[in-house]
Design a protein around this motif. Structure first.
Motif, PDB file in Angstrom:
ATOM      1  N   LYS A   1      -4.079   4.411   0.907  1.00 26.97           N
ATOM      2  CA  LYS A   1      -4.571   4.825   2.227  1.00 26.97           C
ATOM      3  C   LYS A   1      -4.488   6.332   2.315  1.00 26.97           C
ATOM      4  O   LYS A   1      -3.394   6.890   2.210  1.00 26.97           O
ATOM      5  CB  LYS A   1      -3.708   4.200   3.325  1.00 26.97           C
ATOM      6  CG  LYS A   1      -3.799   2.694   3.416  1.00 26.97           C
ATOM      7  CD  LYS A   1      -2.897   2.219   4.549  1.00 26.97           C
ATOM      8  CE  LYS A   1      -3.302   0.840   5.020  1.00 26.97           C
ATOM      9  NZ  LYS A   1      -2.941   0.683   6.448  1.00 26.97           N
TER      10      LYS A   1
ATOM     11  N   ASP B   1       1.831   0.845   7.724  1.00 25.92           N
ATOM     12  CA  ASP B   1       1.974  -0.491   8.326  1.00 25.92           C
ATOM     13  C   ASP B   1       3.108  -1.232   7.617  1.00 25.92           C
ATOM     14  O   ASP B   1       3.833  -0.642   6.821  1.00 25.92           O
ATOM     15  CB  ASP B   1       0.643  -1.265   8.274  1.00 25.92           C
ATOM     16  CG  ASP B   1       0.164  -1.517   6.854  1.00 25.92           C
ATOM     17  OD1 ASP B   1       1.011  -1.565   5.923  1.00 25.92           O
ATOM     18  OD2 ASP B   1      -1.065  -1.659   6.652  1.00 25.92           O
TER      19      ASP B   1
ATOM     20  N   VAL C   1       0.550   5.598   1.176  1.00 23.69           N
ATOM     21  CA  VAL C   1      -0.189   6.554   1.987  1.00 23.69           C
ATOM     22  C   VAL C   1      -0.163   7.928   1.319  1.00 23.69           C
ATOM     23  O   VAL C   1       0.887   8.389   0.858  1.00 23.69           O
ATOM     24  CB  VAL C   1       0.417   6.638   3.414  1.00 23.69           C
ATOM     25  CG1 VAL C   1      -0.229   7.763   4.213  1.00 23.69           C
ATOM     26  CG2 VAL C   1       0.261   5.304   4.141  1.00 23.69           C
TER      27      VAL C   1
ATOM     28  N   LEU D   1      -1.068   5.839   9.391  1.00 25.93           N
ATOM     29  CA  LEU D   1      -1.616   4.847   8.453  1.00 25.93           C
ATOM     30  C   LEU D   1      -0.567   3.847   7.959  1.00 25.93           C
ATOM     31  O   LEU D   1      -0.886   2.867   7.292  1.00 25.93           O
ATOM     32  CB  LEU D   1      -2.248   5.550   7.247  1.00 25.93           C
ATOM     33  CG  LEU D   1      -3.517   6.360   7.499  1.00 25.93           C
ATOM     34  CD1 LEU D   1      -4.014   6.972   6.190  1.00 25.93           C
ATOM     35  CD2 LEU D   1      -4.605   5.479   8.112  1.00 25.93           C
TER      36      LEU D   1
ATOM     37  N   ASN E   1       0.817  -1.217   0.000  1.00 28.04           N
ATOM     38  CA  ASN E   1       0.000   0.000   0.000  1.00 28.04           C
ATOM     39  C   ASN E   1       0.845   1.258   0.000  1.00 28.04           C
ATOM     40  O   ASN E   1       2.057   1.215   0.248  1.00 28.04           O
ATOM     41  CB  ASN E   1      -0.975  -0.012   1.191  1.00 28.04           C
ATOM     42  CG  ASN E   1      -0.270   0.149   2.520  1.00 28.04           C
ATOM     43  OD1 ASN E   1       0.281   1.205   2.824  1.00 28.04           O
ATOM     44  ND2 ASN E   1      -0.271  -0.909   3.325  1.00 28.04           N
TER      45      ASN E   1
ATOM     46  N   ALA F   1      -5.139   9.816   4.374  1.00 27.71           N
ATOM     47  CA  ALA F   1      -5.332  10.377   5.718  1.00 27.71           C
ATOM     48  C   ALA F   1      -6.176  11.644   5.628  1.00 27.71           C
ATOM     49  O   ALA F   1      -6.073  12.396   4.661  1.00 27.71           O
ATOM     50  CB  ALA F   1      -3.973  10.685   6.347  1.00 27.71           C
TER      51      ALA F   1
ATOM     52  N   THR G   1       3.383  -0.913   3.825  1.00 33.46           N
ATOM     53  CA  THR G   1       3.476   0.403   3.194  1.00 33.46           C
ATOM     54  C   THR G   1       4.857   0.571   2.561  1.00 33.46           C
ATOM     55  O   THR G   1       5.877   0.367   3.222  1.00 33.46           O
ATOM     56  CB  THR G   1       3.252   1.521   4.241  1.00 33.46           C
ATOM     57  OG1 THR G   1       2.002   1.311   4.889  1.00 33.46           O
ATOM     58  CG2 THR G   1       3.260   2.890   3.563  1.00 33.46           C
TER      59      THR G   1
END
Ligand SMILES: *Cc1c(COP(=O)(O)O)cnc(C)c1O
Length: 388
Positions: free
Chosen positions: A136, A155, A115, A153, A113, A138, A158
């Motif tokens: 993701k 993890d 962010v 966000l 992913n 924010a 990421t």
């Protein structure tokens, strides 16, 4: 045996829609049969192209039959000198969009992913989704990036985190200190991309390039472009500055001749013409003031910007007494209606509903008389549609 093409396509690509740029001047002139359209829709440099750049492009024409220098030797030399970095830290792109795409292609895939921030530059979303990776986003802080919310966000899956500084379309910016603080908290498995497309315009104290953090963080990438302050949007030249290992990875995947000879020559000449750049910055400062003051005078709220554009909010009560025709299409926001009325009067701005800002329009800073024309026509339209 009844698949549609869309069933065959990669899941990420199936979700995408083509990017919609600002409406081209020629298109509107053709549609309306008018001339002297003002385009304030794509954050372009209203001063056009510097003479030194034009000469460089003409000279490059002599070698137009040959492939470009795939390594961009001269431009990289010039950039390395200009930025005090080494040439092996540089990757050239067909616009900085190309680099954003390359980053996603090199580091993302299914199960991973990236962010981003709400209201952040839309291209991040496109390049991430295209790799079948998860996006993701924010929540924003006011309209700007909330770096803590973004970091929260992150993890173990990421791989990329995109920060636009300043951001388009909001014109918001972050102090270097905040970016440094975030870098210190993030794991090194997250490549942080700081997109500085509008870097040259920003004079705010506390603003600084993330370039100064590169020595500390091999997982940091800074992107810049010649499209905005340098006035080369049509030539498509951007660059990334990173740790040499990241640059080496990006260079594996980029198209061998992603930047053409005219772009290479133009960008090198543009770097030399620092007085053109300074004029562009000064003109933008004055224009920003002119537009922001003009909007205030009309009672229109806007997001204070440090870029070469301003996002302003279209008053919701303005369109209540619109014509019967307009009322028929109830789904149209006041902003979309205003955008269309501005078009009819020969002014192109940019709707930004796709940024989840359906009640805003974005106007780019133009020449003084272009800004005046925009403000004048805007005042006229609002006056004719306002509640009495
Ligand atoms: C305009 C813009 C770019 C650069 O676009 P290119 O023309 O591809 O270099 C990158 N990031 C942001 C935030 C922009 O607004």
């Amino acid at each position: 045996m009844c698949e549609t093409i869309n069933d065959l396509v990669m899941p990420g690509v199936a979700q995408l829609h083509p990017y919609e740029g600002g409406k081209p001047v020629e298109e509107l002139e053709r549609e309306l049969g008018i001339s002297h359209v003002v385009k304030l829709a794509s954050n372009e440099n209203p001063l056009g192209v510097s003479h030194m750049v034009k000469d460089a492009i003409l000279n490059a024409m002599d070698n137009g039959a040959r492939y470009p220098d795939g390594n961009g030797f001269y431009l990289k030399q010039a950039l390395a000198g200009h930025l005090s970095v080494s040439t092996d830290q540089l990757t050239l792109g067909n616009g900085s969009n190309d680099l954003l795409d390359l980053l996603a292609r090199c580091f993302l895939g299914e199960g991973l992913n990236a962010v981003v921030s709400d209201h952040g530059f839309i291209v991040y979303q496109l390049v991430v989704t295209a790799q079948n990776a998860e996006l993701k986003s924010a929540p924003a802080n006011e309209w700007g990036h909330d770096l803590q919310a973004m970091a929260a966000l992150v993890d173990e899956n990421t791989r990329l985190l995109f920060v636009a500084n300043p951001n388009n379309p909001t014109g918001t910016w972050l102090p270097l200190e905040d970016i440094a603080e975030m870098m210190a908290t993030l794991p090194s498995s997250v490549i942080v991309v700081v997109d500085e497309a509008y870097f040259e315009y920003v004079g705010e104290p506390g603003y600084g390039s993330a370039l100064s953090l590169l020595d500390q963080y091999p997982n940091l990438v800074v992107t810049r472009t010649f499209s905005k302050a340098y006035g080369l949007a049509s030539l498509r030249v951007g660059y990334a500055i990173s740790h040499p290992e990241v640059a080496e990875v990006l260079n594996r995947l980029r198209q061998p001749f992603n930047v053409n000879s005219f772009g290479l020559a133009a960008a090198a000449a543009a770097l030399q013409d620092q007085s053109f750049l300074q004029n562009s910055i000064q003109l933008n400062q004055k224009g920003l003031q002119q537009i922001q003051q003009g909007l205030s005078a009309l009672g229109i709220s806007y997001i204070p910007s440090v870029g070469n554009f301003v996002a302003f909010e279209v008053p919701s009560d303005w369109s209540r007494e619109r014509s019967v025709e307009d009322k028929a299409s109830k789904n149209k926001t006041a902003a979309q209606a205003l955008y269309e009325l501005l078009l009819q009067r020969g002014v192109i701005v940019r709707p930004i509903g796709i940024y989840r800002m359906p009640h805003f329009l974005r106007v780019s800073i133009g020449l003084e008389d272009e800004n005046s024309r925009f403000l004048h026509i805007l005042a006229d339209i609002l006056a004719s549609g306002a509640m009495s």
